[in-house]
Design an enzyme around this catalytic site. Structure first.
Site, PDB file in Angstrom:
ATOM      1  N   SER A   1      14.580  43.187  75.829  1.00 19.71           N
ATOM      2  CA  SER A   1      15.880  42.986  76.160  1.00 19.71           C
ATOM      3  C   SER A   1      17.049  43.842  75.737  1.00 19.71           C
ATOM      4  CB  SER A   1      16.162  41.598  75.436  1.00 19.71           C
ATOM      5  OG  SER A   1      17.618  41.400  75.474  1.00 19.71           O
TER       6      SER A   1
ATOM      7  N   ILE B   1      12.827  35.906  86.249  1.00 17.68           N
ATOM      8  CA  ILE B   1      12.397  37.536  86.538  1.00 17.68           C
ATOM      9  C   ILE B   1      10.769  37.462  86.789  1.00 17.68           C
ATOM     10  CG2 ILE B   1      12.088  39.677  85.159  1.00 17.68           C
ATOM     11  CD1 ILE B   1      14.612  39.099  83.547  1.00 17.68           C
TER      12      ILE B   1
ATOM     13  N   TYR C   1      15.622  35.469  68.583  1.00 15.93           N
ATOM     14  CA  TYR C   1      15.602  36.022  69.802  1.00 15.93           C
ATOM     15  C   TYR C   1      15.380  37.421  69.657  1.00 15.93           C
ATOM     16  CZ  TYR C   1      15.886  37.173  74.948  1.00 15.93           C
ATOM     17  OH  TYR C   1      15.563  37.871  75.930  1.00 15.93           O
TER      18      TYR C   1
ATOM     19  N   VAL D   1       1.413  30.556  76.042  1.00 15.67           N
ATOM     20  CA  VAL D   1       1.103  31.857  75.508  1.00 15.67           C
ATOM     21  C   VAL D   1       1.184  32.169  73.867  1.00 15.67           C
ATOM     22  CG1 VAL D   1       1.966  33.278  77.597  1.00 15.67           C
ATOM     23  CG2 VAL D   1       3.553  32.749  75.755  1.00 15.67           C
TER      24      VAL D   1
ATOM     25  N   LYS E   1      12.556  40.510  70.394  1.00 12.15           N
ATOM     26  CA  LYS E   1      12.612  41.575  71.322  1.00 12.15           C
ATOM     27  C   LYS E   1      12.406  43.148  70.649  1.00 12.15           C
ATOM     28  CE  LYS E   1      12.767  38.927  74.791  1.00 12.15           C
ATOM     29  NZ  LYS E   1      11.485  38.697  75.773  1.00 12.15           N
TER      30      LYS E   1
END
Ligand code: NAI
Length: 245
Positions: A137, A22, A150, A59, A154
């Site tokens: 997400s 993406i 995860y 990051v 998100k």
């Protein structure tokens, strides 16, 4: 040749996670729309072939982020837009989620956008109509099993985006894009059999397919351009109907 004016002509934008998926599609689309780009990724070699200044970054590392944002701002002469895309996608049952995996996921997916945004803030505050777009997400809205770490990151990022929209307005608009499954390495690692993936998409998505990366990039473009000038603190689902289906 198109004579249409690009939607980001002259805009100076930082994209994290630009080497792949993406992020790469977003870098390509933004370049077509006339943006000047600084492309940040831990995979610097993967940035080859894209228009923009490549900058290596982890990051999750404060020093690395501060150095990378300084380099990006110097190369571009300022920062007017930020897109936080870099992320990892570990799949693990709760009982098998080690503390190390949990911490790593939070460090990249949640602490990462915090560090990058905080570092970019002083540049964004000097810009005209600055924007931040975060990549959430659909799995934060319709939770999947085996995505504890995860999904937590998100969901956290969706809330953070609203907090930042409230705190940084009226100066900076902040929005979050929540894609459903998108055809990138992340998804092909998760579902290596294309036929099984297509079948799953048929069952789960109103549009009966997964997204192409450029379809998500177009939503990011909308929220970065002045076309969305009265939109902030919003969650844009790009999920083919996954969350209501
Ligand atoms: P991808 O794996 O193709 O790209 C992720 C990029 O982030 C890679 O270039 C990688 O090198 C970079 N990256 C990872 N850790 C990093 C770090 N510590 N520092 C700097 N760069 C780092 O993944 P994809 O699919 O393009 O995902 C991009 C974003 O979209 C992620 O935040 C992901 O969670 C989100 N997303 C993806 C979906 C999908 O189905 N592919 C669905 C929903 C959200």
């Amino acid at each position: 040749m198109s004579t249409r004016e690009g939607k980001l002509v002259g805009r100076r934008i930082v994209i994290t996670g630009a080497a792949s998926g993406i992020g790469r599609a977003t870098a390509e689309l933004f370049a077509e729309e006339g943006a000047s780009l600084a492309l940040l990724d831990r995979n610097e070699a993967g940035l080859a072939g894209l228009q923009g200044t490549p900058v290596a970054v982890d990051v999750s590392n404060e020093v690395s982020v501060e150095t990378a944002i300084d380099r990006a701002a110097t190369a571009l002469g300022g920062i007017e837009g930020l897109v936080n895309i870099a992320g990892i996608f570990p799949v693990a049952k709760l009982a098998e989620t080690s503390l190390e995996l949990w911490n790593e996921t939070l460090a990249v997916n949640l602490t990462g956008p915090f560090l990058v945004t905080r570092a970019a803030l002083r540049h964004l505050m000097k810009a005209d109509e600055p924007t931040i777009v975060n990549l959430g997400s659909a799995s934060a809205i319709v939770p999947y099993p085996e995505l504890s770490a995860y999904g937590a990151t998100k969901g956290g990022l969706a809330v953070l985006s609203k907090v930042w929209a409230a705190e940084l307005g009226p100066k900076i608009r902040v929005n979050v894009v929540c894609p459903g499954m998108t055809r990138t390495r992340m998804v092909s690692d998760w579902h290596p059999d294309p036929a099984a993936l297509a079948e799953r998409a048929k069952q789960l998505y109103a549009l009966q397919r997964i997204a192409e990366p450029v379809e998500v990039a177009k939503a990011i473009l909308f929220l970065t351009s002045s076309d969305s000038s009265f939109i902030t603190g919003s969650t844009l689902l790009v999920d083919g109907g996954r969350t209501f289906h």
